[in-house]
Design a protein around this motif. Structure first.
Motif: not given
Ligand SMILES: Nc1ncnc2c1ncn2[C@@H]1O[C@H](COP(=O)(O)OP(=O)(O)O)[C@@H](O)[C@H]1O
Ligand SMILES: [Mg+2]
Length: 277
Positions: A15-20, A26-31, A74-85, A272-277
């Motif tokens: 959701x709304x992922x920005x990566x630098x 800036x490699x990803x914006x609001x993905x 970034x989540x997978x099921x109930x697990x938060x994955x962003x910032x994890x290893x 068209x456009x971003x994040x249309x999930x």
């Protein structure tokens, strides 16, 4: 600490992922993107669009490449994955096959497979044997070459080994980064069959490809990244019929009088456009 029981039908939700990378790039914006349980989702886009970066953000390997999530989650099921290893991702059931089929060239096929799922800690021998059986059923060629050095395998066989190694961790979501790159058409066809089979066995697949035709033929839904943003998304079959995808990724010229192109000119369900999930 006891692990929480795994979710029944986990989905990957970005959701709304920005990566630098570093301080500036800036490699990803609001993905935003979703991989529902048990589905195949294709992630398409030109070189440098940010496809690999997205997989890294999911698999916890971003930091190894000096990248960072600066917004979104970034989540997978109930697990938060962003910032994890990567170990956290593997434990949650999410395993990446990196691009460039990186196998340990000096190790045998068998030794390469044994490195799969290492982050899971001690597993029962029966679990490991079951994972191996699954790999050898999918890839009989690997079963015939268990003692051969991986560096002596053909490119296609090395890709199979890279996928096999990931499967040793018994993933519920497999992240595949351009598995067909540099392979002959016949091998691309076989890899496609393998992806289909892996999915039929209940594993969801997020498939990054530049071979849009192959990816769209396998996928339920697809997302097109363009310079770090989601440009198009929708059902794979419908996306394959849109002008932009046909022209840019399927190597066709979408002339106005082209029947298929005209038919979907306005009515495509692809959004068209971003994040249309
Ligand atoms: N480790 C890195 N350090 C700095 N920039 C990077 C790194 N990896 C990728 N990039 C940049 O991020 C952007 C997206 O790259 P990438 O995710 O590899 O795209 P793709 O996989 O779609 O080809 C590109 O501009 C690329 O140059
Ligand atoms: Mg890439």
């Amino acid at each position: 600490m006891p692990e929480a029981p795994p979710d029944e039908e986990p989905a990957l939700i970005v959701e709304g992922l920005d990566v630098t990378y570093g301080r500036a790039l800036s490699a990803l914006r609001s993905v935003s993107l979703t991989v529902p349980h048990g589905t195949v989702v294709a992630l398409l886009g030109a070189n440098g669009a940010g496809k690999t970066t997205l997989l890294r953000a999911v698999s916890g390997t971003l930091r190894l490449h000096r990248g960072a999530v600066t917004a979104g989650r970034v989540r997978y099921g109930s697990t938060e994955l962003d910032g994890r290893d990567p170990v956290a991702a593997v434990r949650a059931g999410v395993v990446q096959v990196p691009e460039g089929r990186r196998v340990f060239a000096g190790l045998t096929v068998d030794e390469n497979l044994r490195t799969g799922g290492l982050g899971l800690g001690r597993r029962r021998p029966a679990q490991v044997a079951e994972a191996r059986d699954r790999v050898f059923a999918l890839f009989p060629r690997l079963a015939e070459r268990t003692r051969q050095a991986a560096g002596l395998l053909s490119g296609g066989e090395q890709q199979m080994l890279a996928i096999g190694r990931a499967l040793m961790a018994a993933p519920r979501l497999l992240l595949l980064d351009e598995p067909s790159l540099g392979l002959a058409p016949q091998m691309v066809h076989r890899i496609a069959g393998v992806v289909r089979e892996i999915n039929a066995q209940g594993t969801a697949v997020l498939l990054v490809e530049q071979n849009a035709g192959m990816a769209l033929s396998l996928a339920d839904t697809a997302f097109v990244l363009e310079v770090g943003e989601v440009r198009l998304s929708g059902a794979a079959g419908e996306l394959a019929r849109t002008d932009a995808v046909r022209r840019l990724y399927l190597g066709e010229s979408a002339e106005p009088d082209h029947p298929a192109a005209t038919a979907t000119r306005d009515g495509a369900a692809a959004t068209e456009g971003q994040g249309a999930a």
